[in-house]
Design an enzyme around this catalytic site. Structure first.
Site, mmCIF file in Angstrom:
data_model
loop_
_atom_site.group_PDB
_atom_site.id
_atom_site.type_symbol
_atom_site.label_atom_id
_atom_site.label_comp_id
_atom_site.label_asym_id
_atom_site.label_seq_id
_atom_site.Cartn_x
_atom_site.Cartn_y
_atom_site.Cartn_z
ATOM 1 N N HIS A 31 38.640 39.376 33.967
ATOM 2 C CA HIS A 31 37.245 39.723 34.272
ATOM 3 C C HIS A 31 36.559 40.014 32.931
ATOM 4 O O HIS A 31 37.225 40.420 31.971
ATOM 5 C CB HIS A 31 37.279 40.990 35.144
ATOM 6 C CG HIS A 31 35.963 41.438 35.693
ATOM 7 N ND1 HIS A 31 35.077 42.185 34.966
ATOM 8 C CD2 HIS A 31 35.399 41.266 36.912
ATOM 9 C CE1 HIS A 31 34.018 42.467 35.714
ATOM 10 N NE2 HIS A 31 34.187 41.911 36.903
ATOM 11 N N ASP A 35 44.840 45.873 34.324
ATOM 12 C CA ASP A 35 43.573 46.064 35.034
ATOM 13 C C ASP A 35 43.887 45.930 36.528
ATOM 14 O O ASP A 35 44.112 44.824 37.021
ATOM 15 C CB ASP A 35 42.576 45.006 34.550
ATOM 16 C CG ASP A 35 41.328 44.937 35.417
ATOM 17 O OD1 ASP A 35 41.212 45.721 36.379
ATOM 18 O OD2 ASP A 35 40.466 44.081 35.131
ATOM 19 N N GLN A 70 41.708 44.833 41.356
ATOM 20 C CA GLN A 70 41.898 44.074 42.600
ATOM 21 C C GLN A 70 43.308 44.231 43.149
ATOM 22 O O GLN A 70 43.643 43.642 44.181
ATOM 23 C CB GLN A 70 41.623 42.582 42.346
ATOM 24 C CG GLN A 70 40.245 42.288 41.802
ATOM 25 C CD GLN A 70 39.144 42.505 42.834
ATOM 26 O OE1 GLN A 70 39.407 42.583 44.040
ATOM 27 N NE2 GLN A 70 37.908 42.620 42.378
ATOM 28 N N LYS A 103 36.430 49.503 44.898
ATOM 29 C CA LYS A 103 37.158 48.361 45.458
ATOM 30 C C LYS A 103 38.307 48.844 46.344
ATOM 31 O O LYS A 103 38.888 48.064 47.100
ATOM 32 C CB LYS A 103 37.680 47.469 44.342
ATOM 33 C CG LYS A 103 36.541 47.007 43.434
ATOM 34 C CD LYS A 103 36.823 45.760 42.710
ATOM 35 C CE LYS A 103 35.904 45.581 41.526
ATOM 36 N NZ LYS A 103 34.653 44.896 41.853
ATOM 37 N N CYS A 135 31.956 37.102 37.244
ATOM 38 C CA CYS A 135 32.257 37.814 35.982
ATOM 39 C C CYS A 135 33.538 37.296 35.331
ATOM 40 O O CYS A 135 34.281 38.081 34.701
ATOM 41 C CB CYS A 135 32.345 39.328 36.187
ATOM 42 S SG CYS A 135 30.814 40.048 36.722
HETATM 43 N N1 PLP Z 1 38.442 44.019 36.655
HETATM 44 C C1 PLP Z 1 38.420 43.232 37.736
HETATM 45 C C2 PLP Z 1 39.551 42.296 37.986
HETATM 46 C C3 PLP Z 1 37.344 43.301 38.633
HETATM 47 O O1 PLP Z 1 37.325 42.541 39.713
HETATM 48 C C4 PLP Z 1 36.287 44.197 38.349
HETATM 49 C C5 PLP Z 1 35.094 44.247 39.214
HETATM 50 O O2 PLP Z 1 34.718 43.254 39.815
HETATM 51 C C6 PLP Z 1 36.366 45.010 37.216
HETATM 52 C C7 PLP Z 1 37.461 44.896 36.401
HETATM 53 C C8 PLP Z 1 35.308 46.025 36.915
HETATM 54 O O3 PLP Z 1 35.513 47.116 37.741
HETATM 55 P P1 PLP Z 1 34.436 48.294 37.921
HETATM 56 O O4 PLP Z 1 33.394 47.756 38.839
HETATM 57 O O5 PLP Z 1 35.258 49.387 38.537
HETATM 58 O O6 PLP Z 1 33.937 48.659 36.590
#
Ligand code: PLP
Length: 400
Positions: free
Chosen positions: A117, A194, A197, A220, A358
């Protein structure tokens, strides 16, 4: 029924029952989370950590109990391993600007993957500008899986840190993170995952993973927006410098010198998102009550059903067909722009996401501007998948 916990699912949009398939963007919240937030604002509204009065103490208890619930969910050794943050974006920036920035020199290498992302790409590019570090990328293949063979060549004596997504938001790929971590550990490289998801779908055990940092996005995992968690190993959290300065993160301040507070307060400057933290704790408790095994089982039933059902849509091509996947389906339909697909099926009550999600580099790999993405949660149903398929067939007919 699992759905009954989620009042937001009972709506009609454009006169049709809502089919909410945009869970990877943000999930719906269970009543338990909404109640916990209301309860804080109605019955416990006070600032945390600094009051001696009754309300402040009860707000502090709720907030710190939430940290405890999240430690249980992630099997962290202690709630002190968890820092409340705004979400995964803030968690990744925090680690980049504290742990990594304090160690890195020009020429040192940061390893990420092609499946990241933007929030796990841009913070490293900022760090690169600040320090002269080098950004290296683990490549992906047509299925949307990482090329593990390349890692042995990508890891060098200069590799300082690895930061990889656990589950891809765009394609649903579940990365073989244990293998990645083992490879990094052999070379003595700290690893951050990260987990934005992953936590909504998988049982995550940070001790079993043996990662150095793990990021959690509250909104999420059925929790409030603007909430999240950074897990870090104790030795790192103790050693790394603070992220932001201000109230709460200090134990003594003079004009000459400041002594920082103990971990995790050292990383939580200012009044936190108290209601968000309490709501996130309620989300963790909710998930544990449903049971991560049950959530994972429902996910896998829905994934198999949807994969098969989407085959009925003429001209539909799935983007990302990894062997290990969460119930996230990226697709394009021949002859229709993704944005048009999203707009048309919205009129049948179906909420999906369209665009690059993104993750522009993923779509650059496929030579596409973006895709349609249907991302499911355990509360979705096979009947809703049928509505999606019917609406996609109708959209396709309109463009014939
Ligand atoms: N990493 C991944 C894989 C995501 O899907 C997202 C959000 O879509 C993020 C990071 C960013 O997360 P946050 O909205 O908690 O900042």
């Amino acid at each position: 029924m699992l759905r009954e916990h989620f009042p937001g699912l009972n709506q009609r949009v454009h006169g049709k029952p809502l089919v909410y398939f945009d869970n990877a963007a943000t999930a719906q919240r269970p009543q338990a989370v909404i109640d916990a937030i209301n309860d804080y604002y109605i019955n416990h509204n006070a600032n945390v950590h600094r009051g001696v009065h009754f309300l402040s103490e009860s707000a502090t208890d709720l907030y710190e109990n939430a940290r405890l619930s999240l430690a249980k969910l992630l099997n962290a050794p202690s709630p002190k391993n968890l820092i409340f943050v705004r979400g995964c974006t803030e968690a990744i920036n925090l680690v980049a600007q504290t742990f990594v920035r304090s160690k890195i020199k020009a020429g040192d290498e940061i390893l990420i993957s092609h499946l990241e992302h933007h929030s796990n790409i841009v913070p490293w590019q900022i760090l690169r500008e600040q320090t002269g570090a080098v950004l290296k990328v683990i490549p992906m293949n047509e299925q949307g899986e990482l090329n593990l063979e390349s890692i042995d060549e990508l890891i060098t004596e200069k590799t300082a840190f690895m930061s990889v997504v656990h589950v891809s938001n765009a394609l649903g790929t579940i990365n073989p993170v244990k293998t990645l971590i083992a490879k990094a550990k052999e070379a003595g490289i700290p690893v951050m995952l990260d987990g934005a998801q992953a936590v909504p779908h998988l049982k995550v055990d940070v001790q079993d993973l043996d990662c150095d940092f793990y990021t959690v996005s509250g909104h999420k995992m059925y929790g409030p927006t603007g909430s999240g968690i950074l897990y870090g190993k104790a030795e790192h959290l103790e050693e790394m410098p603070p992220y932001q300065g201000g109230g709460e993160m200090i134990s003594k301040v003079t004009f000459d010198h400041t002594v920082y507070n103990a971990v995790p307060a050292k990383f939580e400057a200012g009044t936190p998102n108290i209601a968000g933290g309490i709501g996130l704790g309620a989300a963790a408790e909710f998930m544990m009550t449903i049971g991560m095994d049950k959530i994972a089982q429902r996910d896998s039933e829905l994934r198999v059903y949807t994969e098969l059902a989407l085959k009925q849509v003429p001209g539909l091509k799935l983007i990302g067909t990894a062997a290990e996947k969460s119930p996230v389906f990226s697709f394009v339909i021949e002859g229709i722009h993704a944005h048009d697909v999203g707009t048309i099926i919205d009129h049948y009550g179906v909420a999906i996401r369209t665009g690059h999600h993104c993750t522009m580099p993923i779509f650059q790999y496929y030579g596409l501007a973006g895709s349609c993405r249907a991302s499911l949660a355990f509360y979705n149903t096979e009947q809703e998948v049928d509505v999606l398929v019917d609406s996609l067939i109708k959209a396709r007919k309109m463009f014939e």
